[in-house]
Scaffold this motif. Sequence first.
Motif, PDB file in Angstrom:
ATOM      1  N   ILE A 118     -37.497  19.152 -29.592  1.00 35.29           N
ATOM      2  CA  ILE A 118     -36.512  18.724 -30.590  1.00 35.29           C
ATOM      3  C   ILE A 118     -37.289  17.914 -31.628  1.00 35.29           C
ATOM      4  O   ILE A 118     -37.707  16.788 -31.369  1.00 35.29           O
ATOM      5  CB  ILE A 118     -35.392  17.893 -29.932  1.00 35.29           C
ATOM      6  N   ILE A 119     -37.508  18.534 -32.772  1.00 34.87           N
ATOM      7  CA  ILE A 119     -38.447  17.947 -33.731  1.00 34.87           C
ATOM      8  C   ILE A 119     -37.696  17.000 -34.675  1.00 34.87           C
ATOM      9  O   ILE A 119     -36.859  17.431 -35.481  1.00 34.87           O
ATOM     10  CB  ILE A 119     -39.206  19.043 -34.527  1.00 34.87           C
ATOM     11  N   VAL A 120     -38.009  15.714 -34.517  1.00 36.24           N
ATOM     12  CA  VAL A 120     -37.401  14.645 -35.312  1.00 36.24           C
ATOM     13  C   VAL A 120     -38.539  13.692 -35.682  1.00 36.24           C
ATOM     14  O   VAL A 120     -39.694  13.976 -35.396  1.00 36.24           O
ATOM     15  CB  VAL A 120     -36.313  13.894 -34.490  1.00 36.24           C
ATOM     16  N   ASP A 121     -38.238  12.544 -36.302  1.00 31.20           N
ATOM     17  CA  ASP A 121     -39.268  11.518 -36.436  1.00 31.20           C
ATOM     18  C   ASP A 121     -38.646  10.143 -36.278  1.00 31.20           C
ATOM     19  O   ASP A 121     -37.433  10.007 -36.087  1.00 31.20           O
ATOM     20  CB  ASP A 121     -40.105  11.688 -37.716  1.00 31.20           C
ATOM     21  N   HIS A 122     -39.497   9.125 -36.365  1.00 29.49           N
ATOM     22  CA  HIS A 122     -39.047   7.752 -36.168  1.00 29.49           C
ATOM     23  C   HIS A 122     -39.645   6.874 -37.251  1.00 29.49           C
ATOM     24  O   HIS A 122     -40.820   7.047 -37.600  1.00 29.49           O
ATOM     25  CB  HIS A 122     -39.493   7.249 -34.778  1.00 29.49           C
ATOM     26  N   ARG A 123     -38.862   5.971 -37.798  1.00 28.08           N
ATOM     27  CA  ARG A 123     -39.390   5.017 -38.776  1.00 28.08           C
ATOM     28  C   ARG A 123     -39.106   3.603 -38.290  1.00 28.08           C
ATOM     29  O   ARG A 123     -37.961   3.290 -37.929  1.00 28.08           O
ATOM     30  CB  ARG A 123     -38.744   5.224 -40.156  1.00 28.08           C
ATOM     31  N   PRO A 124     -40.158   2.763 -38.263  1.00 28.42           N
ATOM     32  CA  PRO A 124     -39.963   1.393 -37.777  1.00 28.42           C
ATOM     33  C   PRO A 124     -38.914   0.654 -38.618  1.00 28.42           C
ATOM     34  O   PRO A 124     -38.856   0.830 -39.829  1.00 28.42           O
ATOM     35  CB  PRO A 124     -41.350   0.742 -37.954  1.00 28.42           C
ATOM     36  N   GLY A 125     -38.082  -0.129 -37.939  1.00 25.78           N
ATOM     37  CA  GLY A 125     -37.058  -0.888 -38.657  1.00 25.78           C
ATOM     38  C   GLY A 125     -35.864  -0.026 -39.052  1.00 25.78           C
ATOM     39  O   GLY A 125     -34.930  -0.498 -39.697  1.00 25.78           O
ATOM     40  N   ALA A 126     -35.892   1.255 -38.696  1.00 24.34           N
ATOM     41  CA  ALA A 126     -34.775   2.140 -39.057  1.00 24.34           C
ATOM     42  C   ALA A 126     -34.265   2.863 -37.814  1.00 24.34           C
ATOM     43  O   ALA A 126     -33.159   2.603 -37.340  1.00 24.34           O
ATOM     44  CB  ALA A 126     -35.233   3.145 -40.107  1.00 24.34           C
ATOM     45  N   GLY A 127     -35.091   3.727 -37.237  1.00 24.79           N
ATOM     46  CA  GLY A 127     -34.679   4.438 -36.029  1.00 24.79           C
ATOM     47  C   GLY A 127     -35.164   5.872 -36.049  1.00 24.79           C
ATOM     48  O   GLY A 127     -36.092   6.225 -36.788  1.00 24.79           O
ATOM     49  N   ILE A 128     -34.515   6.697 -35.228  1.00 23.13           N
ATOM     50  CA  ILE A 128     -34.871   8.119 -35.142  1.00 23.13           C
ATOM     51  C   ILE A 128     -34.144   8.847 -36.271  1.00 23.13           C
ATOM     52  O   ILE A 128     -32.920   8.731 -36.413  1.00 23.13           O
ATOM     53  CB  ILE A 128     -34.460   8.698 -33.775  1.00 23.13           C
ATOM     54  N   ARG A 129     -34.940   9.572 -37.066  1.00 24.21           N
ATOM     55  CA  ARG A 129     -34.321  10.297 -38.187  1.00 24.21           C
ATOM     56  C   ARG A 129     -34.104  11.753 -37.778  1.00 24.21           C
ATOM     57  O   ARG A 129     -35.007  12.403 -37.265  1.00 24.21           O
ATOM     58  CB  ARG A 129     -35.210  10.241 -39.427  1.00 24.21           C
ATOM     59  N   MET A 130     -32.865  12.229 -37.997  1.00 23.66           N
ATOM     60  CA  MET A 130     -32.527  13.625 -37.681  1.00 23.66           C
ATOM     61  C   MET A 130     -31.892  14.240 -38.915  1.00 23.66           C
ATOM     62  O   MET A 130     -31.044  13.602 -39.541  1.00 23.66           O
ATOM     63  CB  MET A 130     -31.496  13.685 -36.566  1.00 23.66           C
ATOM     64  N   ALA A 131     -32.300  15.475 -39.212  1.00 20.40           N
ATOM     65  CA  ALA A 131     -31.815  16.053 -40.452  1.00 20.40           C
ATOM     66  C   ALA A 131     -31.532  17.535 -40.318  1.00 20.40           C
ATOM     67  O   ALA A 131     -32.442  18.336 -40.245  1.00 20.40           O
ATOM     68  CB  ALA A 131     -32.846  15.829 -41.546  1.00 20.40           C
ATOM     69  N   PRO A 132     -30.258  17.898 -40.287  1.00 25.48           N
ATOM     70  CA  PRO A 132     -29.934  19.325 -40.328  1.00 25.48           C
ATOM     71  C   PRO A 132     -30.069  19.859 -41.751  1.00 25.48           C
ATOM     72  O   PRO A 132     -29.773  19.156 -42.710  1.00 25.48           O
ATOM     73  CB  PRO A 132     -28.471  19.371 -39.887  1.00 25.48           C
ATOM     74  N   HIS A 133     -30.537  21.107 -41.868  1.00 26.52           N
ATOM     75  CA  HIS A 133     -30.595  21.750 -43.189  1.00 26.52           C
ATOM     76  C   HIS A 133     -29.806  23.057 -43.095  1.00 26.52           C
ATOM     77  O   HIS A 133     -29.223  23.351 -42.044  1.00 26.52           O
ATOM     78  CB  HIS A 133     -32.064  21.968 -43.564  1.00 26.52           C
ATOM     79  N   PHE A 134     -29.862  23.868 -44.145  1.00 24.46           N
ATOM     80  CA  PHE A 134     -28.972  25.040 -44.190  1.00 24.46           C
ATOM     81  C   PHE A 134     -29.253  26.043 -43.083  1.00 24.46           C
ATOM     82  O   PHE A 134     -28.410  26.852 -42.744  1.00 24.46           O
ATOM     83  CB  PHE A 134     -29.019  25.711 -45.572  1.00 24.46           C
ATOM     84  N   TYR A 135     -30.479  25.998 -42.502  1.00 22.53           N
ATOM     85  CA  TYR A 135     -30.823  26.972 -41.454  1.00 22.53           C
ATOM     86  C   TYR A 135     -30.463  26.482 -40.052  1.00 22.53           C
ATOM     87  O   TYR A 135     -30.717  27.178 -39.080  1.00 22.53           O
ATOM     88  CB  TYR A 135     -32.310  27.352 -41.519  1.00 22.53           C
ATOM     89  N   ASN A 136     -29.940  25.279 -39.922  1.00 16.25           N
ATOM     90  CA  ASN A 136     -29.604  24.761 -38.589  1.00 16.25           C
ATOM     91  C   ASN A 136     -28.177  25.125 -38.180  1.00 16.25           C
ATOM     92  O   ASN A 136     -27.338  25.431 -39.023  1.00 16.25           O
ATOM     93  CB  ASN A 136     -29.778  23.233 -38.545  1.00 16.25           C
ATOM     94  N   THR A 137     -27.944  25.034 -36.851  1.00 17.29           N
ATOM     95  CA  THR A 137     -26.617  25.360 -36.318  1.00 17.29           C
ATOM     96  C   THR A 137     -25.974  24.105 -35.714  1.00 17.29           C
ATOM     97  O   THR A 137     -26.672  23.152 -35.364  1.00 17.29           O
ATOM     98  CB  THR A 137     -26.724  26.407 -35.190  1.00 17.29           C
ATOM     99  N   THR A 138     -24.663  24.165 -35.540  1.00 16.97           N
ATOM    100  CA  THR A 138     -23.946  23.069 -34.869  1.00 16.97           C
ATOM    101  C   THR A 138     -24.468  22.931 -33.439  1.00 16.97           C
ATOM    102  O   THR A 138     -24.606  21.823 -32.922  1.00 16.97           O
ATOM    103  CB  THR A 138     -22.429  23.383 -34.841  1.00 16.97           C
ATOM    104  N   GLU A 139     -24.769  24.065 -32.811  1.00 13.32           N
ATOM    105  CA  GLU A 139     -25.263  24.038 -31.418  1.00 13.32           C
ATOM    106  C   GLU A 139     -26.575  23.251 -31.325  1.00 13.32           C
ATOM    107  O   GLU A 139     -26.813  22.546 -30.350  1.00 13.32           O
ATOM    108  CB  GLU A 139     -25.484  25.461 -30.882  1.00 13.32           C
ATOM    109  N   GLU A 140     -27.416  23.377 -32.333  1.00 18.70           N
ATOM    110  CA  GLU A 140     -28.684  22.634 -32.310  1.00 18.70           C
ATOM    111  C   GLU A 140     -28.438  21.125 -32.368  1.00 18.70           C
ATOM    112  O   GLU A 140     -29.109  20.351 -31.680  1.00 18.70           O
ATOM    113  CB  GLU A 140     -29.586  23.072 -33.482  1.00 18.70           C
TER     114      GLU A 140
END
Length: 387
Positions: free
Chosen positions: A350-372
């Motif tokens: 599950i490819i995401v990233d993390h930024r200090p002082g913020a948290g785990i960033r997750m970003a769906p784009h037009f090619y992603n599904t609700t299931e993902e």
Amino acid sequence: MEPLVTDPLLAWRPEFPIVDTCTYLVSHSLGAMPRRAAGYLQQFADEWSSRGVRAWHEGWWEIGRTTGDLLAPILGVQTGTISMHQNVTVAQAVVASCHRYDGPRRRIVIADLEFPTNMYLFEGFRRYGAEIVYVESDDAMRTNLDRILDAIDERTALVPISLVFFKSAYIQRAEAIVEKAHRVGARVVLDVYQAAGTVPMHLEALGVDFAVGGSVKWLCGGPGAGYLYVRPDLAAELEPGIVGWAAHARPFEFATGAIEYADAPERFQSGTPNVPALYSCRAGYEIVAEIGVEAIRAKSLRLTRRLMELAREAGFRINTPEADTERGGAVIIDVPDGAAVAAELIRRGIIVDHRPGAGIRMAPHFYNTTEEIEHAMEVLESLISDS
Ligand SMILES: Cc1ncc(COP(=O)(O)O)c(C=O)c1O
């Protein structure tokens, strides 16, 4: 029988090979590569190999302008207003070099949530007399608009500010900032990197003086394709100090001494364009323009709403605004040991990233599904409850 509700944007999924190999939720950092991009890179190699030096006059020399023109409808600006640069930092440096910092108007107003490169660059201009005014936020999510507006006055030269903030996906009130800046004779440089390709924008109607950004996030382009938009009526009066022979009105006369500036957008160029990078961003621009940012945004809002709903149900702290009008394309979830949790999510595909002082960033784009989205949140929840 109920008709099947299908998502027409999922027709694009086969164009993005990486989405079949993992749960790719990191388009705020590096969008998925379109298959078509490989074709453009091959085209570059073929031209280099078969045409050699003739390629410069068969499209390579003008590639900054033609690439900028492809981007123009996505940013909501006229063609002929965008020049291409290595990255945001260089584009910002070109803007900075159009101004003086030795008179009463020498202040640069920057929000404390700004992406650091925009701070580092202007910090470097202190040696020319620039004063940097940092505007504090009340939290790690939103800037304080009143405080920003108060900080902009007759001493302000530039306000470099992100349209969407990288740490929280908060959408800045750019109209109010442009209005105040113009009322007191200051100029705004909008960093649209975290917005372009997922949040619709009409920069010309906004009246912003400059915009900078890059291609690797929501625009699904390759690295090395940063861009600079300059308001057309302003461009003619600006004389960038960081400039090179590609900005000369007649570069192939090789005139010595001071430059005679070309018109925009070449006026803001430096030297030889980065041709392979400008081929690598083309497919992403074409696809985003073909789908339309309004359609991408509608889907993005649907998926980020679902993501936030699941995060709330799990009791996670969300560092992204609730309101659709204030939220860009990413959702930031703050969990204990966020960096380690993000690393474990990546290990599990599950490819995401993390930024200090913020948290785990997750970003769906037009090619992603609700299931993902649901899968990612299920795994995240299980990691937290196991820890
Ligand atoms: C808002 C914003 N500006 C700028 C950058 C990067 O700047 P550069 O193109 O100079 O690497 C990023 C992230 O990479 C960003 O999120």
